[in-house]
Motif scaffolding. Sequence first.
Motif, PDB file in Angstrom:
ATOM      1  N   PRO A  79      39.424  49.482  40.213  1.00 13.69           N
ATOM      2  CA  PRO A  79      39.533  49.311  38.770  1.00 13.69           C
ATOM      3  C   PRO A  79      40.950  48.947  38.361  1.00 13.69           C
ATOM      4  N   LYS A  80      41.037  48.253  37.243  1.00 18.44           N
ATOM      5  CA  LYS A  80      42.326  47.773  36.769  1.00 18.44           C
ATOM      6  C   LYS A  80      43.298  48.925  36.580  1.00 18.44           C
ATOM      7  N   GLU A  81      44.557  48.665  36.954  1.00 25.25           N
ATOM      8  CA  GLU A  81      45.605  49.659  36.796  1.00 25.25           C
ATOM      9  C   GLU A  81      46.572  49.177  35.733  1.00 25.25           C
ATOM     10  N   GLU A  82      46.862  50.048  34.779  1.00 25.77           N
ATOM     11  CA  GLU A  82      47.813  49.689  33.746  1.00 25.77           C
ATOM     12  C   GLU A  82      49.212  49.796  34.303  1.00 25.77           C
ATOM     13  N   THR A 114      56.298  34.495  30.999  1.00 26.52           N
ATOM     14  CA  THR A 114      55.060  33.843  30.630  1.00 26.52           C
ATOM     15  C   THR A 114      53.978  34.201  31.610  1.00 26.52           C
ATOM     16  N   GLY A 115      52.736  33.913  31.227  1.00 24.48           N
ATOM     17  CA  GLY A 115      51.625  34.199  32.116  1.00 24.48           C
ATOM     18  C   GLY A 115      51.285  33.034  33.018  1.00 24.48           C
ATOM     19  N   VAL A 116      52.081  31.965  32.990  1.00 24.48           N
ATOM     20  CA  VAL A 116      51.781  30.769  33.772  1.00 24.48           C
ATOM     21  C   VAL A 116      52.552  30.793  35.074  1.00 24.48           C
ATOM     22  N   PRO A 117      51.865  30.747  36.226  1.00 18.16           N
ATOM     23  CA  PRO A 117      52.577  30.773  37.509  1.00 18.16           C
ATOM     24  C   PRO A 117      53.508  29.594  37.668  1.00 18.16           C
ATOM     25  N   THR A 126      46.172  44.352  37.768  1.00 22.14           N
ATOM     26  CA  THR A 126      47.043  45.188  36.956  1.00 22.14           C
ATOM     27  C   THR A 126      47.100  44.650  35.534  1.00 22.14           C
ATOM     28  N   VAL A 127      47.213  45.557  34.589  1.00 22.11           N
ATOM     29  CA  VAL A 127      47.212  45.199  33.172  1.00 22.11           C
ATOM     30  C   VAL A 127      48.557  45.547  32.570  1.00 22.11           C
ATOM     31  N   CYS A 129      46.532  40.323  32.406  1.00 22.70           N
ATOM     32  CA  CYS A 129      45.810  40.965  33.500  1.00 22.70           C
ATOM     33  C   CYS A 129      45.990  40.061  34.707  1.00 22.70           C
ATOM     34  N   VAL A 130      46.692  40.538  35.718  1.00 21.80           N
ATOM     35  CA  VAL A 130      47.040  39.688  36.849  1.00 21.80           C
ATOM     36  C   VAL A 130      46.610  40.327  38.160  1.00 21.80           C
ATOM     37  N   THR A 131      46.450  39.485  39.161  1.00 25.28           N
ATOM     38  CA  THR A 131      46.084  39.953  40.496  1.00 25.28           C
ATOM     39  C   THR A 131      47.335  40.143  41.334  1.00 25.28           C
TER      40      THR A 131
END
Length: 315
Positions: free
Chosen positions: A18-21, A35-38, A288-289, A296-298
Amino acid sequence: MALARRDGFAAEMETSRPKEEVGSNCEAGRDESSTGVPSRGGGATVSGFRLRKLEEEAQKNWDLFYKRNTTNFFKDRHWTTREFQELEACRESEAHGLVLLEAGCGVGNCLFPLLEDDLHIFVYACDFSPRAVDFVSETSSVWASTMKAFGDVTPMKRPQKNPLYRPERCRAFQCDLTKDDLRAQVPEGGVDVVTLIFVLSAVHPDKMQLAVQNISRVLKPGGVVLFRDYGLNDHAMLRFKAGSKLGENFYVRQDGTRSYFFSKELLAELFAAAGLQSVSNDYVQRETVNKKEGLCVTRVFLQSKFSKPGRSEGS
């Protein structure tokens, strides 16, 4: 290096839990883009001059990191006994407590939860940064010499001493794993378990073998090394900005601290060369959040266990 491509890579990973904060105060939060862009993972490598300067100032950069963040950056690692059952299994009895070396103890985020959970454990704890060790042990001489060495004359509130740190249960010391012989502080073959958690990635790749060999010398026959660190193609690796790349899978953060991203093949080779056998060596994937950034990223980590051949005298 093997597994540099993403094809088929995810299939080798453990199914995500499950997602971890997460926030900025954990290993998973230390990437270099807002940013959220790789990005392309840092682009071309930096100059030879900067490579040498970063290596020469590696200890200084970690000391400055702990000066800025004191004991407030990383969360306590209460998950270690869940992820590594050896921390429970190695406790043969109350009369024979577990002897552990935490290589790269930082400010005690793994050390103190272990001391709290197990009244019979004894921990040797070392770190590259004298300032980090001082936060653990409150050794005034180390504090004073560190302040002087880095020209630090600004008054700074000392952290409150953790009551769990007592000489009969723990010994903390400064150590460069790549050149300082651990046997000066730890008996040869005297440790049941070594934890190496988000530590080896900060070492220059050319010196990693020296660190692993150093650790092997103090491990008992039948003892284990518990390893967790950044895995190849982790989200943090993909987000490094241009000018951050030091070499293959090796990057520098804005604060001068460095991070390597491991393939399991390379890790297995490092430990095999030090005479240690692979028990498990796998990628694990975590979602993770970060609520602050709405992301929310892997994350990809490498979690492994290596044992020293033979049996301990008490087996």
